[in-house]
Enzyme design. Sequence first.
Site, PDB file in Angstrom:
ATOM      1  N   ILE A   9       0.866  -1.185   0.000  1.00 23.57           N
ATOM      2  CA  ILE A   9       0.000   0.000   0.000  1.00 23.57           C
ATOM      3  C   ILE A   9       0.899   1.232   0.000  1.00 23.57           C
ATOM      4  O   ILE A   9       1.628   1.476   0.943  1.00 23.57           O
ATOM      5  CB  ILE A   9      -0.929   0.020   1.232  1.00 23.57           C
ATOM      6  CG1 ILE A   9      -1.839  -1.207   1.242  1.00 23.57           C
ATOM      7  CG2 ILE A   9      -1.779   1.294   1.220  1.00 23.57           C
ATOM      8  CD1 ILE A   9      -2.746  -1.298   2.462  1.00 23.57           C
ATOM      9  N   HIS A  10       0.821   1.985  -1.056  1.00 22.50           N
ATOM     10  CA  HIS A  10       1.619   3.215  -1.202  1.00 22.50           C
ATOM     11  C   HIS A  10       0.833   4.157  -2.110  1.00 22.50           C
ATOM     12  O   HIS A  10      -0.301   3.850  -2.482  1.00 22.50           O
ATOM     13  CB  HIS A  10       2.998   2.888  -1.774  1.00 22.50           C
ATOM     14  CG  HIS A  10       2.931   2.365  -3.162  1.00 22.50           C
ATOM     15  ND1 HIS A  10       2.527   1.075  -3.439  1.00 22.50           N
ATOM     16  CD2 HIS A  10       3.159   2.956  -4.350  1.00 22.50           C
ATOM     17  CE1 HIS A  10       2.537   0.901  -4.753  1.00 22.50           C
ATOM     18  NE2 HIS A  10       2.906   2.022  -5.331  1.00 22.50           N
ATOM     19  N   GLY A  11       1.411   5.256  -2.504  1.00 18.01           N
ATOM     20  CA  GLY A  11       0.711   6.270  -3.295  1.00 18.01           C
ATOM     21  C   GLY A  11      -0.053   5.743  -4.488  1.00 18.01           C
ATOM     22  O   GLY A  11      -1.241   5.998  -4.641  1.00 18.01           O
ATOM     23  N   ALA A  14      -2.699   3.096  -3.126  1.00 20.63           N
ATOM     24  CA  ALA A  14      -3.659   3.663  -2.187  1.00 20.63           C
ATOM     25  C   ALA A  14      -4.512   4.763  -2.819  1.00 20.63           C
ATOM     26  O   ALA A  14      -5.698   4.869  -2.527  1.00 20.63           O
ATOM     27  CB  ALA A  14      -2.941   4.202  -0.957  1.00 20.63           C
TER      28      ALA A  14
END
Length: 159
Positions: A9-11, A14
């Site tokens: 989960i990252h930019g 997400a």
Amino acid sequence: MLRIDDRLIHGQVAVTWSKQLEVTRIVVVSDTISEDEIQVSALKMAAPEGIKAFVLSVDKAAKMLNDPRADKLKVLLVLNDPKQVAALLAELITKPAILDIANYGRVAGLDGRHKITDTVYLSDEEVQIFKDLAQKGDKFIYQPLPGDAAEPLDKLLEG
């Protein structure tokens, strides 16, 4: 959508993909990470507001996704291990509509890995996993962002 991404989960996951896919859940699937309370907490905090995040083992994720109530949910699955991807896909009754790989292989180090794209590096064993999955009908694409053209992974593996 099932996405293979070292960053979980990252930019991009997400924000960009969850908006594009209008997901209500992000599920990180990892037998090892699901046992680490600190990583679980950090991943849950990385989820955008309004989207529930879960970190589950392969078995628990398969049970959740195979439950008929899950058919109504829009779920983004994120994994960082092709072996666990193969294990999860083998247990699912209904496969995700999109199987995507992006940003994978650099975290483990590049020794013994082949550059497939600028952001995907696979070992011989991982290449074989994807070839085996393709033979079973699980066709992956390479699409880092929703606006990028999707490229079939099996063609990229051919060289």
